[in-house]
Design a protein around this motif. Structure first.
Motif, PDB file in Angstrom:
ATOM      1  N   GLU A 120       0.823  -1.208   0.000  1.00 62.36           N
ATOM      2  CA  GLU A 120       0.000   0.000   0.000  1.00 62.36           C
ATOM      3  C   GLU A 120       0.861   1.264   0.000  1.00 62.36           C
ATOM      4  O   GLU A 120       0.380   2.333  -0.385  1.00 62.36           O
ATOM      5  N   THR A 121       2.137   1.149   0.394  1.00 56.64           N
ATOM      6  CA  THR A 121       3.004   2.328   0.446  1.00 56.64           C
ATOM      7  C   THR A 121       3.561   2.703  -0.934  1.00 56.64           C
ATOM      8  O   THR A 121       4.124   3.782  -1.093  1.00 56.64           O
ATOM      9  N   TYR A 122       3.443   1.814  -1.915  1.00 56.87           N
ATOM     10  CA  TYR A 122       3.911   2.153  -3.273  1.00 56.87           C
ATOM     11  C   TYR A 122       2.836   1.933  -4.328  1.00 56.87           C
ATOM     12  O   TYR A 122       3.110   2.024  -5.511  1.00 56.87           O
ATOM     13  N   ALA A 123       1.605   1.675  -3.893  1.00 57.90           N
ATOM     14  CA  ALA A 123       0.517   1.431  -4.848  1.00 57.90           C
ATOM     15  C   ALA A 123       0.201   2.667  -5.688  1.00 57.90           C
ATOM     16  O   ALA A 123      -0.331   2.551  -6.793  1.00 57.90           O
ATOM     17  N   HIS A 124       0.552   3.848  -5.167  1.00 53.62           N
ATOM     18  CA  HIS A 124       0.285   5.074  -5.922  1.00 53.62           C
ATOM     19  C   HIS A 124       1.329   5.308  -7.015  1.00 53.62           C
ATOM     20  O   HIS A 124       1.152   6.197  -7.852  1.00 53.62           O
ATOM     21  N   VAL A 125       2.403   4.534  -7.005  1.00 51.77           N
ATOM     22  CA  VAL A 125       3.481   4.689  -7.987  1.00 51.77           C
ATOM     23  C   VAL A 125       3.456   3.568  -9.025  1.00 51.77           C
ATOM     24  O   VAL A 125       3.615   3.813 -10.218  1.00 51.77           O
ATOM     25  N   VAL A 126       3.257   2.363  -8.565  1.00 47.99           N
ATOM     26  CA  VAL A 126       3.328   1.189  -9.447  1.00 47.99           C
ATOM     27  C   VAL A 126       1.998   1.030 -10.181  1.00 47.99           C
ATOM     28  O   VAL A 126       0.931   1.032  -9.562  1.00 47.99           O
TER      29      VAL A 126
END
Length: 218
Positions: A120-126
């Motif tokens: 959830e900490t990189y879902a906005h990037v990947v």
């Protein structure tokens, strides 16, 4: 050159013998030929070992990849040489600094200083709908990591994971560890192939799997 290897990967001759190779900037002192192909050391790369053992991974040559456990970039650099957008997750700051240098020569490689256990900490990037999640994380709960990151896979995407038995339990028989991990993975994946990697990496199991459509998560 083998005709069975995915596009962007060849067998080239280095130091008198054929080895796997991709075309790109050298990263870890590996030999490179005059055409820009650099040797892929299966002894340093679980994914390279899978290709040496001729697992059918099905790479198409321009796939979108989420690579979990990128470390300093030894293997993910080869992936970025032949794949499309390649997101590389590594939680330790020191190897991530090396990974940044690897990405300088590869505009399709995106290093992320993140914990693969917390997607959830990189879902906005990947981006979603990727063709591959490649996993090589030396942590307890490797099946859980794979299940949590399934959200990034396309319905027909694939998980390619190297399961390290000693990261789950240093005392238990590796075969028993692998059986337990596969049972856990089946909560969200259909296992299509497995292979022990002991020829190159002790107590590791390669797993190829597809996301299940019948588990209520898709």
């Amino acid at each position: 050159m083998s005709t069975d290897l995915p596009p962007g990967i060849q067998r080239r001759r280095f130091d008198g013998r054929e080895r796997l190779a991709t075309r790109g900037e050298p990263v870890y002192g590996e030999p490179q030929d005059e055409e820009g192909w650099r040797a892929w050391d299966a002894g340093r790369s679980k994914l390279g070992a899978m290709l040496e053992l001729e697992l059918n991974l099905g790479f198409a040559g321009d796939d979108g990849v989420l690579y979990l456990g990128a470390a300093s970039g030894t293997t993910v650099s080869h992936v970025a040489d032949f794949a499309g957008p390649t997101y590389a997750v590594e939680f330790a700051p020191r190897p991530t600094r090396d990974l940044l240098a690897v990405a300088d020569a590869r505009p399709n490689l995106f290093p992320l200083l993140k914990d693969a256990r917390a997607p959830e900490t990189y879902a906005h990037v990947v981006e979603a709908g990727l063709e591959y999640v490649v996993q090589d994380v030396a942590t307890r709960g490797q099946a859980t990591v794979a299940l949590r990151n399934r959200r990034f896979l396309a319905p027909d995407g694939r998980l390619v994971a190297a399961i390290k038995a000693r990261s789950e339990d240093v005392l238990e028989d590796p075969d028993d560890v692998f059986s337990d991990v596969l049972d856990d993975l089946r909560e969200g994946y259909a296992i299509t192939d497995t292979r022990r990697l002991d020829r190159f990496h002790d107590d590791h199991l390669a797993v190829v799997a597809e996301p299940r459509a019948d588990d209520g998560r898709s």
